[in-house]
Design an enzyme around this catalytic site. Structure first.
Site, short mmCIF file in Angstrom:
data_model
loop_
_atom_site.label_atom_id
_atom_site.label_comp_id
_atom_site.label_asym_id
_atom_site.label_seq_id
_atom_site.Cartn_x
_atom_site.Cartn_y
_atom_site.Cartn_z
N PHE A 11 37.75 44.04 39.04
CA PHE A 11 36.51 44.04 37.69
C PHE A 11 36.26 42.82 36.92
CE2 PHE A 11 38.28 48.59 37.84
CZ PHE A 11 37.69 49.01 36.90
N ASP A 12 35.70 42.46 36.72
CA ASP A 12 35.04 41.89 35.70
C ASP A 12 36.11 42.19 34.35
OD1 ASP A 12 34.01 39.82 33.39
OD2 ASP A 12 32.69 41.13 32.48
N CYS A 13 36.29 41.46 33.54
CA CYS A 13 37.24 42.52 32.39
C CYS A 13 36.12 42.26 31.07
CB CYS A 13 37.76 41.97 32.19
SG CYS A 13 39.20 42.77 30.56
N THR A 16 32.67 43.98 30.47
CA THR A 16 32.70 45.49 31.51
C THR A 16 34.12 46.35 31.47
OG1 THR A 16 32.12 44.00 32.80
CG2 THR A 16 32.80 46.20 33.61
#
Length: 241
Positions: A11-13, A16
């Protein structure tokens, strides 16, 4: 290709899982008030995104909180607002105040039962730790720009991710579904290294690109969802089938 084909979601945080645009806009209010600016949210976010991208490329080893302070200082200068340096530092330290999207924690709790979960983020570890408390899940690995010494979309970040997924978790590129909002920061470089990709299109139906630069060539994605909740629902259906 099915959602159930993968072993890990990377994941990008910010953008997102964490609503960075609301966080940025809220943190810019002291500057806007100080300059009595007629600056709407979309213009402010676009200005932020352009400056942030330029400074990340120019200063890849800068800690993210320091970089944010520099972004704020340059934005103030560009807007012709004289402010005390304390406002720059306050903005630089604002990441812990940025809110999570309402569906993030519940979605991650569900996905944790089916995948390993890994973060590849452009922030520093201290800033992410504060955000992680809002997300309520233990990630299997966390790789930040502070660890890597560069910011996405630099290819070094994805090289680091793949090397450490292999060394730390025994995972290969075919096991990975990279899950992110930013086409510019995430989907373009993830496509170049051959990763499958899920686009969490948080700005679906909105004009402009917000705080994210627009890539020159829009990458293809393997899955397209408007939210984390949509991703979860799609996984439930795929697993049931």
């Amino acid at each position: 290709m099915k959602l159930t084909d993968f072993k890990v979601l990377t994941f990008d945080c910010y953008g997102t899982l964490i609503d960075w645009e609301t966080g940025i806009w809220n943190a810019l209010q002291p500057l806007i008030s100080a300059g009595q600016l007629k600056l709407d949210r979309e213009e402010a976010l676009a200005r932020f995104g352009k400056i942030e991208s330029e400074l990340e490329e120019a200063g890849p080893s800068l800690r993210y909180s320091t970089l944010l302070a520099a972004v704020h200082a340059r934005l103030a200068r560009d807007l012709g607002v004289n402010i005390h340096a304390d406002l720059n530092e306050r903005f630089g330290g604002s990441v812990p105040d940025w809110p999570a999207f309402p569906d993030s924690a519940e979605a991650l709790a569900y996905l944790k039962r089916h995948y390993k979960l890994v973060i590849l983020s452009n922030v520093d570890r201290a800033s992410f730790a504060a955000s992680n408390r809002k997300l309520g899940v233990t990630f299997d690995a966390i790789y930040t720009a502070e660890d890597i010494g560069s910011y996405k979309p630099d290819p070094r970040n994805f090289a680091h991710l793949l090397a450490h997924l292999d060394a730390d978790l025994g995972l290969k590129p075919g096991d990975v579904l990279h899950t992110a909002q930013s086409l510019f920061h995430d989907h373009v470089p993830a496509e170049r290294v051959g990763l499958a990709r899920a686009w969490i299109d948080r700005r679906f139906g909105m004009a402009g690109s917000g705080a994210t630069q627009i890539p020159v060539n829009q990458p293809k994605v393997d899955f397209h969802f408007k939210s984390m909740a949509e991703l979860v629902e799609a996984h439930r259906k795929a697993a049931g089938a």
